[in-house]
Design a protein around this motif. Structure first.
Motif, PDB file in Angstrom:
ATOM      1  N   SER A 139      16.143  29.731 -43.960  1.00 57.78           N
ATOM      2  CA  SER A 139      16.057  28.441 -43.535  1.00 57.78           C
ATOM      3  C   SER A 139      15.682  27.176 -44.373  1.00 57.78           C
ATOM      4  N   LEU A 140      15.665  27.843 -45.820  1.00 55.44           N
ATOM      5  CA  LEU A 140      15.702  27.000 -47.096  1.00 55.44           C
ATOM      6  C   LEU A 140      17.106  26.530 -47.580  1.00 55.44           C
ATOM      7  N   LYS A 141      17.952  27.294 -46.785  1.00 54.80           N
ATOM      8  CA  LYS A 141      19.536  27.316 -47.297  1.00 54.80           C
ATOM      9  C   LYS A 141      20.275  26.783 -46.201  1.00 54.80           C
ATOM     10  N   GLU A 142      19.858  26.707 -44.854  1.00 58.78           N
ATOM     11  CA  GLU A 142      21.048  26.607 -43.780  1.00 58.78           C
ATOM     12  C   GLU A 142      20.210  25.359 -42.845  1.00 58.78           C
ATOM     13  N   ASP A 143      21.191  24.923 -42.184  1.00 58.73           N
ATOM     14  CA  ASP A 143      20.642  23.881 -41.157  1.00 58.73           C
ATOM     15  C   ASP A 143      20.304  24.591 -39.833  1.00 58.73           C
ATOM     16  N   ILE A 144      19.251  25.003 -39.560  1.00 57.14           N
ATOM     17  CA  ILE A 144      18.798  26.183 -38.786  1.00 57.14           C
ATOM     18  C   ILE A 144      18.839  25.404 -37.143  1.00 57.14           C
TER      19      ILE A 144
END
Length: 231
Positions: A139-144
């Motif tokens: 979730s720190l790297k993607e638009d969840i």
């Protein structure tokens, strides 16, 4: 398992920790969380549930099955796998037994995760965790979005089969995950230097979503989207 490894397991207290759990078998079909079609529901870490998925892999006559992780049965197996991987020069330090036990306990008893074992012919070949993406570091790297999940997997170092065979096993796991109505996208990451994992994800139908910097290096983030069945 050789005598040296058996002594190491005993010395580290693995058997003592595992024996804290009462081992028993339960028919998973009768379990409420799965009859309600909720993949990530709390389960008893001490139980060996019967598989909820069976099948034959394409071009192979051996039976593939998928079941929840059972700490008394499977923790010694995973301990052995990690020990094999960590014996390679330059690999990460070995994971303590207590840390492993607590990690799998949390995955199995949480309402946002599930830990599973894939077997072929009764032999474990793949350990796979699926976690709701908003509860995972992805979730720190993607638009969840709602319906997003992330998987982490470990392949048995004792199972030397072509990459296509392992991809078939992973595909069977994905097919099962996407059968649950709340699962729509599945993410997975691999180090850019981990050729085996990258090839496996490609073969299993994942597509590269992005490449990002991450401790301790650079990772590829893959995504697999649910494709509704047309009837």
């Amino acid at each position: 398992m050789n005598n040296a490894r058996y002594l190491m397991l005993t010395h580290d207290g693995l058997r003592r920790l595992v024996e804290q759990y009462l081992y028993r078998e339960v028919n998973l079909i009768a379990m409420r969380p799965f009859t309600e079609k909720q993949l990530c529901s709390p389960l008893d870490p001490s139980v060996r549930y019967t598989p909820f998925l069976y099948g034959l892999l394409p071009g192979d006559n051996r039976v593939f099955s998928l079941r929840p992780f059972c700490i008394p049965q499977d923790l010694p197996v995973i301990y052995d796998w990690i020990g094999e991987y960590c014996s390679v020069p330059g690999s990460n330090p070995f994971t303590p037994v207590q840390q492993l036990l607590e990690a799998y306990h949390d995955l199995l008893t949480g309402d946002y995760s599930q830990s599973l074992i894939a077997e072929v012919g009764g032999k474990a070949i793949l350990q796979i965790d699926i976690i709701r993406a908003d509860q995972d570091e992805i979730s720190l790297k993607e638009d969840i979005q709602k319906g997003d999940y992330c998987i982490h997997f470990l392949v048995s170092p004792h199972f030397d089969e072509p990459i296509g065979f392992l991809a078939g096993a992973l595909n069977s796991c994905l097919h099962s995950f996407f059968s649950f109505p709340d699962v729509w996208r599945i993410f997975c990451k691999a180090s850019v230097y981990d050729k085996r994992s990258n090839n496996l994800l490609h073969e299993a139908g994942f597509r590269l979503n992005k490449t990002v910097k991450d401790y301790p290096g650079t990772i590829n983030i893959y995504r697999h989207d649910h494709v509704p069945t047309v009837t």
